[in-house]
Design a protein around this motif. Structure first.
Motif, PDB file in Angstrom:
ATOM      1  N   GLU A 103      -0.132 -21.498   4.976  1.00  0.00           N
ATOM      2  CA  GLU A 103       0.209 -21.046   3.624  1.00  0.00           C
ATOM      3  C   GLU A 103       1.462 -21.787   3.126  1.00  0.00           C
ATOM      4  O   GLU A 103       2.345 -22.077   3.866  1.00  0.00           O
ATOM      5  CB  GLU A 103       0.452 -19.534   3.633  1.00  0.00           C
ATOM      6  N   LYS A 115      -9.760 -19.146  11.611  1.00  0.00           N
ATOM      7  CA  LYS A 115      -8.569 -19.966  11.426  1.00  0.00           C
ATOM      8  C   LYS A 115      -8.489 -20.414   9.960  1.00  0.00           C
ATOM      9  O   LYS A 115      -9.440 -20.921   9.386  1.00  0.00           O
ATOM     10  CB  LYS A 115      -8.626 -21.205  12.322  1.00  0.00           C
ATOM     11  N   THR A 116      -7.321 -20.154   9.372  1.00  0.00           N
ATOM     12  CA  THR A 116      -7.102 -20.537   7.984  1.00  0.00           C
ATOM     13  C   THR A 116      -6.022 -21.622   7.910  1.00  0.00           C
ATOM     14  O   THR A 116      -5.293 -21.874   8.880  1.00  0.00           O
ATOM     15  CB  THR A 116      -6.649 -19.317   7.145  1.00  0.00           C
ATOM     16  N   SER A 117      -5.918 -22.260   6.755  1.00  0.00           N
ATOM     17  CA  SER A 117      -4.900 -23.299   6.593  1.00  0.00           C
ATOM     18  C   SER A 117      -3.531 -22.676   6.434  1.00  0.00           C
ATOM     19  O   SER A 117      -3.377 -21.508   6.075  1.00  0.00           O
ATOM     20  CB  SER A 117      -5.233 -24.146   5.354  1.00  0.00           C
ATOM     21  N   GLY A 170      -8.420 -13.556   8.753  1.00  0.00           N
ATOM     22  CA  GLY A 170      -7.987 -14.908   9.079  1.00  0.00           C
ATOM     23  C   GLY A 170      -6.519 -15.014   9.408  1.00  0.00           C
ATOM     24  O   GLY A 170      -5.718 -14.130   9.083  1.00  0.00           O
ATOM     25  N   PRO A 198      -3.536 -18.494  10.223  1.00  0.00           N
ATOM     26  CA  PRO A 198      -3.305 -19.917  10.508  1.00  0.00           C
ATOM     27  C   PRO A 198      -2.818 -20.162  11.938  1.00  0.00           C
ATOM     28  O   PRO A 198      -2.737 -21.316  12.371  1.00  0.00           O
ATOM     29  CB  PRO A 198      -2.228 -20.301   9.484  1.00  0.00           C
ATOM     30  N   ASP A 216     -11.305 -22.376  15.629  1.00  0.00           N
ATOM     31  CA  ASP A 216     -11.813 -22.109  14.284  1.00  0.00           C
ATOM     32  C   ASP A 216     -12.262 -20.660  14.140  1.00  0.00           C
ATOM     33  O   ASP A 216     -12.137 -20.066  13.067  1.00  0.00           O
ATOM     34  CB  ASP A 216     -12.979 -23.042  13.958  1.00  0.00           C
TER      35      ASP A 216
END
Length: 375
Positions: free
Chosen positions: A375, A371-373, A140, A142, A147
């Protein structure tokens, strides 16, 4: 020194003529030595041994010259037959050295054991170990704009001399079956010669489909005729990234040529290091993917990429392969680099030499970028 290094941009063509000559001489020596031993054991072992060799020779000639290749999907079955022939004579000679049979009966047993051993090894290395596998990886970031992005990584196909149209058809179906957004090839897509008889095999690769594009870099075998490799890749629908970058699906893809790390330039940086550093600003806001044939991460590259895809090794680290088979060593494909960034190492999908694999099945690697949030 610099001038000498820069010549690596166009290295001399590596010919397999000397290799084939040495291989043939060694093979003939094996046959001669084994037959000389059996001849002293009586008529029966000598005739038996000669007959088996003649059967192998006849089978190889039939597959190579008399049976239409299309019947076997041009999958180089003649090379497999020749490999079995070589294994038989090598096994005979090895058993002769170990047991030194002195009677006709013992000599016949050595020949039968050699046949059995050659058959088992041929089946295992040219049938069982050549079954294509799919390795799935998920990572992953951000910085992704979507997505999920699916990338299928293929490498070291060596199409043209060893990988036949039947195998390439299977590979294309497997790749397309993964429904990739992007397809990448990290070099050695062809072998040292293409040949006019390989057109059907090579054009199969144009059936590879990815809506966001197909990208490739050159490997060491491709440099034997760089213009031919580049032309072939373009005809197959690939975008050749030879020292440049492209953006697609919200990520930036950078392609380093196989000789770029040898060419030194400004500030002592290699051509590939300079290329990656020139795109440092891109890496801050966009997912930065590096394609490189060799599993090499240079010092000037550290912290300036998110993921590098590489091949070239063909899984030939025999000790590690045996440990992996025994479950002692890890078979993980992703390696975390010292100062950030991931290196994904693929074992390749083709053959260097006869169509066999040793404890290392041909593979394609499927990478899902999620896709990650923040950090």
């Amino acid at each position: 020194m610099l001038k000498k290094i820069n010549k690596a941009e166009k290295p001399p063509v590596t010919s397999s003529v000397l290799y084939r000559a040495a291989f043939g001489i060694t093979f003939c020596w094996l046959i001669f030595r084994s037959y000389a031993v059996f001849r002293t054991r009586g008529l029966l072992p000598a005739v038996f041994y000669a007959a088996v060799n003649l059967i192998f020779a006849a089978g190889w000639l039939v597959l190579k010259y008399f049976v239409p290749l299309k019947r076997y999907e041009a999958n180089r079955n003649d090379e497999r037959a020749f490999g079995a022939w070589l294994l038989f004579d090598a096994a005979v000679y090895a058993l002769l050295l170990c047991f030194k049979p002195e009677t006709s009966l013992k000599s016949a047993v050595v020949i039968l054991l050699s046949l059995l051993l050659a058959g088992l090894l041929t089946f295992f290395f040219s049938v069982r170990e050549t079954r294509l596998i799919i390795t799935e990886i998920e990572t992953g970031s951000p910085k992704l704009k979507r997505d999920k992005i699916r990338i299928v990584h293929i490498t070291d196909l060596h199409a043209g001399l060893w990988a036949g149209s039947g195998y390439l058809k299977e590979l294309v179906a497997a790749v397309n079956g993964q429904q990739p957004d992007i397809i990448v090839c990290t070099g050695d897509i062809k072998d040292e010669r293409l040949g006019i008889d390989c057109g059907e095999e090579l054009t199969r690769l144009s059936d590879l489909y990815a809506p966001c594009g197909k990208f490739a870099v050159l490997g060491c075998h491709d440099y034997t005729d760089k213009s031919e490799a580049a032309d072939f890749l373009e005809r197959c629908g690939f975008t050749l990234l030879d020292g440049r970058t492209e953006e697609t699906a919200g990520i930036t893809i950078c392609g380093c040529g196989d000789r770029d790390h040898l060419i030194k330039g400004q500030w002592g940086l290699s051509k590939s290091e300079q290329l990656i550093l020139d795109n440092e600003y891109v890496h801050k806001t966009s997912f930065f993917l590096v394609l490189r044939h060799r599993q090499l991460v240079e010092d000037g590259q550290q912290t300036h990429f998110d993921l590098q895809l590489s091949g070239a090794k063909h899984g030939i680290a025999l000790t590690r392969l045996l440990l992996r088979k025994l479950g002692i060593a890890s078979g993980r494909k992703l390696k975390k680099c010292r100062q950030g960034g991931l290196l994904c190492k693929a074992d390749g999908a083709g053959y260097v030499g006869p169509p066999v694999r040793i404890f290392c099945k041909p593979e394609i690697v499927v990478i899902d970028l999620i896709k990650t949030s923040e950090e």
